[in-house]
Design a protein around this motif. Sequence first.
Motif, PDB file in Angstrom:
ATOM      1  N   ALA A  98      66.868 -95.342  25.257  1.00  0.00           N
ATOM      2  CA  ALA A  98      66.424 -95.044  24.044  1.00  0.00           C
ATOM      3  C   ALA A  98      65.190 -93.998  24.052  1.00  0.00           C
ATOM      4  O   ALA A  98      65.411 -93.205  23.080  1.00  0.00           O
ATOM      5  N   GLU A  99      64.652 -93.783  25.181  1.00  0.00           N
ATOM      6  CA  GLU A  99      63.650 -92.619  25.425  1.00  0.00           C
ATOM      7  C   GLU A  99      64.433 -91.341  25.539  1.00  0.00           C
ATOM      8  O   GLU A  99      63.670 -90.463  25.253  1.00  0.00           O
ATOM      9  N   GLN A 100      65.758 -91.355  25.697  1.00  0.00           N
ATOM     10  CA  GLN A 100      66.726 -90.378  26.004  1.00  0.00           C
ATOM     11  C   GLN A 100      67.143 -89.882  24.468  1.00  0.00           C
ATOM     12  O   GLN A 100      67.678 -88.644  24.376  1.00  0.00           O
ATOM     13  N   GLY A 101      66.856 -90.923  23.491  1.00  0.00           N
ATOM     14  CA  GLY A 101      67.384 -90.452  22.083  1.00  0.00           C
ATOM     15  C   GLY A 101      68.704 -91.256  21.926  1.00  0.00           C
ATOM     16  O   GLY A 101      69.259 -90.998  20.693  1.00  0.00           O
ATOM     17  N   ASN A 102      69.102 -92.054  22.761  1.00  0.00           N
ATOM     18  CA  ASN A 102      70.363 -92.777  22.616  1.00  0.00           C
ATOM     19  C   ASN A 102      70.355 -93.898  21.396  1.00  0.00           C
ATOM     20  O   ASN A 102      69.526 -94.788  21.535  1.00  0.00           O
ATOM     21  N   ALA A 103      70.995 -93.781  20.176  1.00  0.00           N
ATOM     22  CA  ALA A 103      70.890 -94.643  19.179  1.00  0.00           C
ATOM     23  C   ALA A 103      71.374 -96.042  19.397  1.00  0.00           C
ATOM     24  O   ALA A 103      70.664 -97.004  19.169  1.00  0.00           O
ATOM     25  N   GLN A 106      68.361 -97.360  21.373  1.00  0.00           N
ATOM     26  CA  GLN A 106      67.221 -97.663  20.440  1.00  0.00           C
ATOM     27  C   GLN A 106      67.392 -98.886  19.722  1.00  0.00           C
ATOM     28  O   GLN A 106      66.492 -99.800  19.533  1.00  0.00           O
ATOM     29  N   TRP A 129      61.978 -98.942  16.623  1.00  0.00           N
ATOM     30  CA  TRP A 129      63.054 -98.749  17.466  1.00  0.00           C
ATOM     31  C   TRP A 129      64.466 -98.745  16.697  1.00  0.00           C
ATOM     32  O   TRP A 129      65.286 -97.827  16.867  1.00  0.00           O
ATOM     33  N   LYS A 132      64.285 -95.558  14.546  1.00  0.00           N
ATOM     34  CA  LYS A 132      64.762 -94.158  15.318  1.00  0.00           C
ATOM     35  C   LYS A 132      66.233 -94.289  15.378  1.00  0.00           C
ATOM     36  O   LYS A 132      66.960 -93.320  14.996  1.00  0.00           O
ATOM     37  N   GLN A 136      69.581 -91.950  12.851  1.00  0.00           N
ATOM     38  CA  GLN A 136      70.637 -91.223  13.584  1.00  0.00           C
ATOM     39  C   GLN A 136      71.692 -91.722  13.224  1.00  0.00           C
ATOM     40  O   GLN A 136      73.035 -91.307  13.625  1.00  0.00           O
TER      41      GLN A 136
END
Length: 171
Positions: A98-103, A106, A129, A132, A136
Amino acid sequence: MGDMYFYGQGVSQSEEEAVKWYKKAAEQGDADAQFNFGWMYHYGHGVSQSNAEALKWYQKAVAQGDANAKNRMGDMYYDGRAVSQSYEEAVKWYRKAAEQGNAHGQKNLGSMYERGKGVPQSYEEAAAWYKKAAEQGNEDAQRFLGQMYKDGRGVPRSDEEAAKWFKEAAE
């Protein structure tokens, strides 16, 4: 080439051929191929299903920082596949993705907060979350976020926001 065979793009669709090409690239250290090869084992596409093999290849992709593999590591711990089942470990891996932007990571982390699995239950964290991931285009997160607005859990109750996110998910 593995993707071309898996999806039947420009070639006849063949999971077995996809596996062959994913394996070649995975063995050469390609993180995407390592993830895909692990995924094929995880779900038994083109190979006999093997949680141990899936874990092995996910770990190789994780070592290279692959966010999709981190999310799948969370799934492995969530379900207890080839590892001891642990919601806390699942949360750890979902958070890394999640912190890498992986939907997907998240959305999964939001789900853990909503249900209070591996973390203290927090509708506010869940909604944050989900949002976020929803932004995406993750349709599950859009639907879950819509439900939170509909019920006023973790966010102010709003039929307008609920409808917006349900519509996004439907489209």
